[in-house]
Scaffold this motif. Structure first.
Motif, PDB file in Angstrom:
ATOM      1  N   LEU A   1       0.836  -1.206   0.000  1.00  0.00           N
ATOM      2  CA  LEU A   1       0.000   0.000   0.000  1.00  0.00           C
ATOM      3  C   LEU A   1       0.865   1.247   0.000  1.00  0.00           C
ATOM      4  CD1 LEU A   1      -2.594  -1.018   2.751  1.00  0.00           C
ATOM      5  CD2 LEU A   1      -2.999  -0.913   0.283  1.00  0.00           C
ATOM      6  N   ARG A   2       0.386   2.245  -0.695  1.00  0.00           N
ATOM      7  CA  ARG A   2       1.023   3.568  -0.641  1.00  0.00           C
ATOM      8  C   ARG A   2       0.289   4.393   0.396  1.00  0.00           C
ATOM      9  NH1 ARG A   2       1.192   5.883  -6.435  1.00  0.00           N
ATOM     10  NH2 ARG A   2       1.147   7.780  -5.202  1.00  0.00           N
ATOM     11  N   ASP A   3       1.016   4.856   1.396  1.00  0.00           N
ATOM     12  CA  ASP A   3       0.403   5.594   2.493  1.00  0.00           C
ATOM     13  C   ASP A   3      -0.173   6.943   2.069  1.00  0.00           C
ATOM     14  OD1 ASP A   3       0.834   3.553   4.291  1.00  0.00           O
ATOM     15  OD2 ASP A   3       2.719   4.382   5.033  1.00  0.00           O
ATOM     16  N   ASP A   4       0.323   7.501   0.956  1.00  0.00           N
ATOM     17  CA  ASP A   4      -0.211   8.784   0.509  1.00  0.00           C
ATOM     18  C   ASP A   4      -1.588   8.628  -0.144  1.00  0.00           C
ATOM     19  OD1 ASP A   4       1.181   7.467  -1.641  1.00  0.00           O
ATOM     20  OD2 ASP A   4       1.050   9.323  -2.800  1.00  0.00           O
TER      21      ASP A   4
ATOM     22  N   ASP B   1      -8.421   4.908   7.655  1.00  0.00           N
ATOM     23  CA  ASP B   1      -8.842   3.784   6.814  1.00  0.00           C
ATOM     24  C   ASP B   1      -7.837   2.632   6.791  1.00  0.00           C
ATOM     25  OD1 ASP B   1     -11.138   5.150   6.102  1.00  0.00           O
ATOM     26  OD2 ASP B   1     -10.274   5.960   4.267  1.00  0.00           O
ATOM     27  N   ARG B   2      -6.708   2.824   7.394  1.00  0.00           N
ATOM     28  CA  ARG B   2      -5.608   1.851   7.285  1.00  0.00           C
ATOM     29  C   ARG B   2      -6.016   0.441   7.722  1.00  0.00           C
ATOM     30  NH1 ARG B   2       0.576   3.105   8.679  1.00  0.00           N
ATOM     31  NH2 ARG B   2       1.398   1.005   8.522  1.00  0.00           N
ATOM     32  N   ASP B   3      -6.649   0.307   8.878  1.00  0.00           N
ATOM     33  CA  ASP B   3      -7.041  -1.020   9.363  1.00  0.00           C
ATOM     34  C   ASP B   3      -8.075  -1.665   8.457  1.00  0.00           C
ATOM     35  OD1 ASP B   3      -5.292  -0.907  11.511  1.00  0.00           O
ATOM     36  OD2 ASP B   3      -6.811  -0.168  12.915  1.00  0.00           O
ATOM     37  N   ALA B   4      -9.033  -0.877   7.989  1.00  0.00           N
ATOM     38  CA  ALA B   4     -10.073  -1.413   7.098  1.00  0.00           C
ATOM     39  C   ALA B   4      -9.471  -1.891   5.784  1.00  0.00           C
ATOM     40  CB  ALA B   4     -11.155  -0.359   6.843  1.00  0.00           C
ATOM     41  N   VAL B   5      -8.523  -1.136   5.263  1.00  0.00           N
ATOM     42  CA  VAL B   5      -7.871  -1.518   4.008  1.00  0.00           C
ATOM     43  C   VAL B   5      -7.054  -2.789   4.205  1.00  0.00           C
ATOM     44  CG1 VAL B   5      -6.135  -0.822   2.314  1.00  0.00           C
ATOM     45  CG2 VAL B   5      -7.890   0.807   3.038  1.00  0.00           C
TER      46      VAL B   5
ATOM     47  N   LEU C   1      -7.329  -6.495   2.296  1.00  0.00           N
ATOM     48  CA  LEU C   1      -6.230  -7.283   1.739  1.00  0.00           C
ATOM     49  C   LEU C   1      -6.223  -8.694   2.318  1.00  0.00           C
ATOM     50  CD1 LEU C   1      -3.261  -4.717   1.693  1.00  0.00           C
ATOM     51  CD2 LEU C   1      -4.886  -5.236  -0.135  1.00  0.00           C
ATOM     52  N   ARG C   2      -6.491  -8.792   3.612  1.00  0.00           N
ATOM     53  CA  ARG C   2      -6.530 -10.095   4.280  1.00  0.00           C
ATOM     54  C   ARG C   2      -7.651 -10.964   3.698  1.00  0.00           C
ATOM     55  NH1 ARG C   2      -6.208  -7.907   8.598  1.00  0.00           N
ATOM     56  NH2 ARG C   2      -3.991  -8.022   8.903  1.00  0.00           N
ATOM     57  N   THR C   3      -8.819 -10.358   3.465  1.00  0.00           N
ATOM     58  CA  THR C   3      -9.949 -11.073   2.876  1.00  0.00           C
ATOM     59  C   THR C   3      -9.627 -11.518   1.455  1.00  0.00           C
ATOM     60  OG1 THR C   3     -11.515  -9.854   4.252  1.00  0.00           O
ATOM     61  CG2 THR C   3     -12.386 -10.864   2.246  1.00  0.00           C
ATOM     62  N   ALA C   4      -8.990 -10.636   0.689  1.00  0.00           N
ATOM     63  CA  ALA C   4      -8.603 -10.987  -0.686  1.00  0.00           C
ATOM     64  C   ALA C   4      -7.601 -12.137  -0.685  1.00  0.00           C
ATOM     65  CB  ALA C   4      -8.024  -9.773  -1.399  1.00  0.00           C
TER      66      ALA C   4
ATOM     67  N   VAL D   1       1.932  -6.467   5.434  1.00  0.00           N
ATOM     68  CA  VAL D   1       1.624  -5.420   4.461  1.00  0.00           C
ATOM     69  C   VAL D   1       2.793  -4.441   4.448  1.00  0.00           C
ATOM     70  CG1 VAL D   1       0.051  -3.566   3.809  1.00  0.00           C
ATOM     71  CG2 VAL D   1      -0.859  -5.665   4.832  1.00  0.00           C
ATOM     72  N   PHE D   2       3.328  -4.195   3.275  1.00  0.00           N
ATOM     73  CA  PHE D   2       4.417  -3.237   3.111  1.00  0.00           C
ATOM     74  C   PHE D   2       3.809  -1.885   2.775  1.00  0.00           C
ATOM     75  CE2 PHE D   2       6.404  -7.267   2.758  1.00  0.00           C
ATOM     76  CZ  PHE D   2       7.697  -7.089   3.208  1.00  0.00           C
TER      77      PHE D   2
END
Length: 107
Positions: free
Chosen positions: A12-15, A21-25, A29-32, A43-44
């Motif tokens: 993920l790009r933090d910008d 939203d970080r935890d939800a995103v 990714l975990r679900t995907a 997650v990098f």
């Protein structure tokens, strides 16, 4: 006995995401990863796009995929775009150097 799932890594790009939203995103990714039959190992997070040839967190991701023999990278659409190298080049670098395939998901 439980079988171990293959590993996947997130990028993920933090910008492009808010701290809120970080935890939800990351959950997305975990679900995907689970839908691909994988376990999300880490997650990098890339800080604002760098001017170097390859972004630093992307290099770390590539090295970790090679080390762990992980073949799946999951990211949000657009998180490999608008950097010093185009998205297709970054995907090809991951494929050639780490035998990893990028899976982009919508947000």
């Amino acid at each position: 006995m439980t079988a171990l799932l293959p590993l996947a890594y997130g990028y993920l790009r933090d910008d492009l995401i808010t701290e809120r939203d970080r935890d939800a995103v990351e959950d997305m990714l975990r679900t995907a990863a689970a839908s691909l039959g994988c376990e999300l190992a880490a997650v990098f997070h890339e800080p604002s796009p760098q001017s170097g040839l390859l972004p630093p967190a992307f290099v770390d991701l590539m090295q970790e995929c090679r080390r762990a023999a992980a073949h799946a990278v999951i990211t949000l659409q657009g998180h490999l775009s608008n950097m010093s190298m185009c998205r297709m080049v970054l995907q090809e670098v991951l494929h050639v150097r780490a035998a990893a395939v990028v899976h982009e998901i919508g947000y």
